[in-house]
Scaffold this motif. Structure first.
Motif, PDB file in Angstrom:
ATOM      1  N   TYR A 102       0.842  -1.189   0.000  1.00  8.81           N
ATOM      2  CA  TYR A 102       0.000   0.000   0.000  1.00  8.81           C
ATOM      3  C   TYR A 102       0.879   1.241   0.000  1.00  8.81           C
ATOM      4  O   TYR A 102       1.929   1.265   0.661  1.00  8.81           O
ATOM      5  CB  TYR A 102      -0.912   0.030   1.222  1.00  8.81           C
ATOM      6  N   GLU A 103       0.430   2.269  -0.721  1.00  2.08           N
ATOM      7  CA  GLU A 103       1.196   3.501  -0.743  1.00  2.08           C
ATOM      8  C   GLU A 103       1.228   4.132   0.645  1.00  2.08           C
ATOM      9  O   GLU A 103       0.212   4.186   1.348  1.00  2.08           O
ATOM     10  CB  GLU A 103       0.602   4.496  -1.736  1.00  2.08           C
ATOM     11  N   ILE A 104       2.412   4.579   1.047  1.00  3.09           N
ATOM     12  CA  ILE A 104       2.584   5.349   2.274  1.00  3.09           C
ATOM     13  C   ILE A 104       2.421   6.816   1.899  1.00  3.09           C
ATOM     14  O   ILE A 104       3.211   7.357   1.133  1.00  3.09           O
ATOM     15  CB  ILE A 104       3.973   5.103   2.890  1.00  3.09           C
ATOM     16  N   HIS A 105       1.407   7.467   2.426  1.00  2.00           N
ATOM     17  CA  HIS A 105       1.115   8.839   2.027  1.00  2.00           C
ATOM     18  C   HIS A 105       1.895   9.864   2.844  1.00  2.00           C
ATOM     19  O   HIS A 105       2.003  11.025   2.446  1.00  2.00           O
ATOM     20  CB  HIS A 105      -0.389   9.100   2.108  1.00  2.00           C
ATOM     21  N   GLU A 106       2.449   9.438   3.999  1.00  2.00           N
ATOM     22  CA  GLU A 106       3.289  10.349   4.768  1.00  2.00           C
ATOM     23  C   GLU A 106       4.659  10.481   4.110  1.00  2.00           C
ATOM     24  O   GLU A 106       5.079   9.613   3.334  1.00  2.00           O
ATOM     25  CB  GLU A 106       3.487   9.840   6.198  1.00  2.00           C
ATOM     26  N   ARG A 107       5.366  11.548   4.419  1.00  2.00           N
ATOM     27  CA  ARG A 107       6.769  11.643   4.038  1.00  2.00           C
ATOM     28  C   ARG A 107       7.547  10.579   4.801  1.00  2.00           C
ATOM     29  O   ARG A 107       7.122  10.144   5.884  1.00  2.00           O
ATOM     30  CB  ARG A 107       7.331  13.029   4.354  1.00  2.00           C
ATOM     31  N   PRO A 108       8.653  10.101   4.272  1.00  2.00           N
ATOM     32  CA  PRO A 108       9.395   9.016   4.926  1.00  2.00           C
ATOM     33  C   PRO A 108       9.729   9.282   6.395  1.00  2.00           C
ATOM     34  O   PRO A 108       9.694   8.371   7.221  1.00  2.00           O
ATOM     35  CB  PRO A 108      10.654   8.894   4.069  1.00  2.00           C
ATOM     36  N   ALA A 109      10.027  10.538   6.748  1.00  2.00           N
ATOM     37  CA  ALA A 109      10.388  10.843   8.133  1.00  2.00           C
ATOM     38  C   ALA A 109       9.220  10.666   9.085  1.00  2.00           C
ATOM     39  O   ALA A 109       9.407  10.476  10.291  1.00  2.00           O
ATOM     40  CB  ALA A 109      10.922  12.275   8.236  1.00  2.00           C
ATOM     41  N   ALA A 110       7.992  10.713   8.556  1.00  2.00           N
ATOM     42  CA  ALA A 110       6.798  10.629   9.401  1.00  2.00           C
ATOM     43  C   ALA A 110       6.247   9.217   9.493  1.00  2.00           C
ATOM     44  O   ALA A 110       5.307   8.974  10.252  1.00  2.00           O
ATOM     45  CB  ALA A 110       5.711  11.561   8.875  1.00  2.00           C
TER      46      ALA A 110
END
Length: 396
Positions: A269-277
């Motif tokens: 599934y796509e992660i919609h947060e920025r990687p740091a979050a």
């Protein structure tokens, strides 16, 4: 079939309900630092042990594992999902090869006190490559694909099943049908007397039952459009930036033409947060960087992404042994899988901002109003933020 074990009657100790969870026995030749064998297991206390340790499905679903054990008197069989269908994932195979003696001791205790039969379902192509240690330690009855399904009502002990190398056999309901001929439909495996766990989830259960060890780390693979494929052993809550940097992406960020995904190539599934979050969840078996157009073309009904045929996932350079990573900060989710929100309840924080914690400390308790797990500190440090969804800890 070969390696058949003699039949044995179910132990009367399966009916026990007042003993302590574990009574240590003598050494049985375990490896690593394992010098104490399992003793007796009280089935009535397993669910509480798993909930307290925060054990959840590690293969992608993330459902609280204790729920499966709430009525142990109604189950007779355990199916170990050792399929590892995601082609870039090696953690389960590595665990079974390197912790075979621990699994053998655990299975012996479970057969004495909980189950009549334990079926391990794996793939034909793993035999002679990944399962030799497991076969040696378990001394199982072995079924080839042509011998299936197993009649669990006539077997006893451990049965090792080699299935054809089919991707969809990793689905719980499909594997149960293939291995044991049990068709569950809209039912649950427990309705038919079965509990099903994948290998990493079961190893976490082993640690919870044997040592009251909580789940604080996760095996995660990092792959896709990155300089390196990595097999990592990371604390729960490790930011995706740390994973990407370990895979050679120096910035720890992905561009707008890329998609960050949680899960394996066939089901992510796509992660919609920025990687740091984004903090690694107990369900995160892989984090992928995908071309946005390819990912969009791979979206299936239900919203998951299937890019199995879009990349050469089984090309060279795969790491098959985990490397431990020790980040300076973690974002520990209060709900392992957001898709269960409303059905599974988030854990309730028990810490305050500024509080010092050590690895394994309880930082969030189960919500008593519904299905819910405990959560634990995965690094030593200080709680620096509490949100509705996360506990953030920085190493001090």
């Amino acid at each position: 079939m070969d390696g058949r074990r003699p039949s044995a009657e179910s132990s009367p100790s399966r009916q026990a309900s007042s003993r302590s969870l574990i009574r240590s026995g003598g050494a049985v030749g375990l490896t690593m630092d394992d010098t104490v064998a399992f003793g007796e297991i009280d089935p009535a206390t397993i669910a509480d042990a798993l909930q307290s340790a925060g054990v959840a499905g590690a293969g992608g679903a993330g459902f609280p594992s204790y729920v499966k054990w709430q009525s142990p008197e109604d189950v007779s069989y355990l199916l170990v999902n050792h399929q590892e269908s995601e082609p870039n994932y090696y953690a389960d195979k590595w665990l079974a090869r390197n912790r075979a003696a621990e699994f053998a001791s655990f299975f012996e205790a479970l057969l004495n006190d909980v189950f009549d039969v334990i079926v391990v379902g794996t793939k034909e192509r793993y035999r002679g490559v990944w399962t030799d240690e497991l076969e040696s330690a378990l001394e199982p009855t072995v079924y080839e694909a042509a011998d299936l399904p197993v009649d669990a009502t006539t077997e006893r002990g451990v049965v090792l099943v080699y299935t054809p190398n089919v991707y969809t056999y990793s689905e719980e309901s499909v594997l149960l049908m293939v291995c044991a001929g049990v068709q569950i439909g809209d039912d649950l495996p427990t309705d038919h007397g079965w509990i099903v766990h994948n290998t990493e989830s079961l190893y976490n259960a082993l640690q919870a039952i044997r040592r009251e060890t909580p789940v604080t780390r996760k095996f995660v693979h990092v792959d896709g459009e990155l300089p390196r494929h990595r097999c990592l052993d990371v604390p729960i809550g490790t930011p995706a930036t740390v994973l990407l940097e370990a895979a050679g992406l120096d910035s720890g960020e992905v561009g707008d033409d890329r998609v960050l995904a949680d899960g394996g190539p066939g089901w992510c599934y796509e992660i919609h947060e920025r990687p740091a979050a984004f903090g690694v969840r107990k369900r995160t078996n892989a984090v992928l960087v995908l071309d946005r157009d390819i990912a969009t073309d791979g979206v299936q009904d239900g919203g998951y992404i299937d890019v199995l045929d879009a990349y050469d996932w089984e090309g060279g350079g795969h790491e098959t042994e985990p490397t431990a990573i020790h980040p300076d900060m973690v974002r520990i989710p209060l709900l392992t899988n957001a898709a269960y929100e409303g059905f599974v309840r988030p854990s309730q924080p028990t810490v305050e901002t500024g509080q010092r914690v050590l690895v394994g400390d309880v930082i969030a308790a189960p919500d008593p109003e519904g299905l819910s797990n405990a959560q634990h500190a995965s690094i030593d440090g200080e709680v620096v933020d509490l949100t509705e969804t996360h506990v953030v800890i920085e190493r001090r």
